[in-house]
Design a protein around this motif. Structure first.
Motif, PDB file in Angstrom:
ATOM      1  N   THR A 144    -101.603 -25.135 -34.170  1.00 31.98           N
ATOM      2  CA  THR A 144    -102.604 -24.083 -34.130  1.00 31.98           C
ATOM      3  C   THR A 144    -103.681 -24.454 -35.143  1.00 31.98           C
ATOM      4  OG1 THR A 144    -102.959 -21.684 -34.148  1.00 31.98           O
ATOM      5  CG2 THR A 144    -101.506 -22.578 -35.848  1.00 31.98           C
TER       6      THR A 144
ATOM      7  N   ASP B  67    -104.240 -21.107 -29.661  1.00 29.75           N
ATOM      8  CA  ASP B  67    -105.368 -20.545 -30.407  1.00 29.75           C
ATOM      9  C   ASP B  67    -106.362 -21.592 -30.907  1.00 29.75           C
ATOM     10  OD1 ASP B  67    -106.321 -17.936 -30.935  1.00 29.75           O
ATOM     11  OD2 ASP B  67    -106.015 -18.228 -33.084  1.00 29.75           O
TER      12      ASP B  67
ATOM     13  N   ASP C  16    -105.206 -21.842 -25.615  1.00 28.71           N
ATOM     14  CA  ASP C  16    -106.391 -21.331 -26.295  1.00 28.71           C
ATOM     15  C   ASP C  16    -107.002 -20.230 -25.420  1.00 28.71           C
ATOM     16  OD1 ASP C  16    -108.257 -21.007 -28.249  1.00 28.71           O
ATOM     17  OD2 ASP C  16    -109.348 -22.873 -27.863  1.00 28.71           O
TER      18      ASP C  16
ATOM     19  N   SER D 232    -104.007 -15.269 -28.269  1.00 24.06           N
ATOM     20  CA  SER D 232    -102.977 -16.304 -28.190  1.00 24.06           C
ATOM     21  C   SER D 232    -101.576 -15.700 -28.157  1.00 24.06           C
ATOM     22  CB  SER D 232    -103.113 -17.282 -29.359  1.00 24.06           C
ATOM     23  OG  SER D 232    -102.928 -16.639 -30.600  1.00 24.06           O
TER      24      SER D 232
END
Length: 300
Positions: free
Chosen positions: A5, A47, A60, A77
């Motif tokens: 992430t 994300d 995402d 997310s």
């Protein structure tokens, strides 16, 4: 499994998504970065990365054609991760969860906690000062702090896990209660009276389980010594009753109430006529039966 992430400042959606994935997948190598090479080599990305492709495990949501729920609400997310991994996470979050309640618990968490984070992250829902999303964001280091973001993220994730575990266990308890209430309703001698062997939340089962005939729910007190007869409201959060307790019982206690109701061990009847009690199960059931026979105060 390498999971990626973004680095830097975090929000509730990426923090909670990491918790869900840890529960669903077991030990993961979580890397927080914006390095395109590392993102490209990861087994799962959320994300960050600019790609939404569940088959490729890319989650995402920061693009023009962003993923949405069936009602049009944009996902964050955690909404995407909960959708695809929440069911796998639940047995770790609620170790005693039953197969027959898993979907109910998943749905309740999605409808409440997860959806609220989706809305907050996408700026389409009210976010008051005490909103969960802002509480999680408060774990970010202040401008004058030397704490690394990754350390702060770990602290936020630990708190988020506690919140998610508690929410899942509450949803599980609610689902189990509904199963017990529906079973009691099926076994009822009179479909208008449901008798429970313990105090538990029964409202959801009545309204969502199609128990439209139920007028009274009988249950024991938490500390013993009394049983209660509760009139069922016509709809959730209503102050009315499908059938109120008789006017002649209301506000009376002990001997006076017993005499008015025609039983030997009455305790009380509330002045509003929504609940009364006796010292035995048999008498409390009799109170419900007598109230139905009198047919007083039916809600309009």
């Amino acid at each position: 499994m390498k999971v990626v992430t973004h680095s830097g400042r975090f929000h509730a959606d990426d923090v909670f998504a990491s918790v869900v994935l840890q529960a669903a997948l077991g030990p993961i190598d979580l890397v927080r970065t914006r390095d395109a090479r590392i993102i490209g080599e990861a087994d799962l990305v959320f994300d960050v990365g600019g790609v939404y492709d569940p088959e490729a495990r890319r989650y995402d949501h920061h693009m023009r054609d962003l993923p949405r729920r069936a009602d049009g609400t944009p996902y964050s997310s955690v909404g995407l991760v909960w959708r695809d991994y929440g069911r796998d996470a639940l047995p770790q979050l609620v170790p005693d969860i039953e197969a027959e309640t898993l979907e109910t618990v998943w749905q309740e968490i999605d409808n409440d906690l997860i959806l609220s984070i989706d809305q907050a992250d996408n700026g389409i829902g009210p976010v008051s000062p005490g909103h969960l999303a802002l509480l999680v964001e408060a774990f970010n280091p202040t401008w004058d702090s030397t704490k690394p973001y990754d350390t702060a993220f770990g602290e936020a994730a630990e708190t988020a896990r506690g919140v998610l575990v508690r929410a899942c266990r509450q949803a599980h308890a609610s689902a189990r209660a509904a199963v017990l209430v529906l079973a009691a309703a099926r076994q009822a001698r009179d479909p208008r009276i449901v008798v429970l062997d313990r105090k538990l939340p029964w409202e959801k089962a009545v309204y969502e389980g199609g128990l439209d005939e139920v007028l009274f729910v009988i249950y024991p007190g938490e500390e013993g010594g009394a049983w209660y007869c509760r009139a069922v409201p016509p709809e959730p959060n209503s102050f009315g009753q499908r059938l109120s307790l008789p006017e002649t019982w209301r506000g009376l206690q002990d001997e006076a109430f017993s005499k008015a109701a025609g039983i030997e061990d009455g305790v009380f009847c509330h002045p509003s006529g929504f609940i009364c009690g006796a010292r035995s199960r048999a008498s409390t059931v009799e109170l419900a039966e007598r109230a139905i026979a009198l047919g007083a105060g039916r809600a309009g």
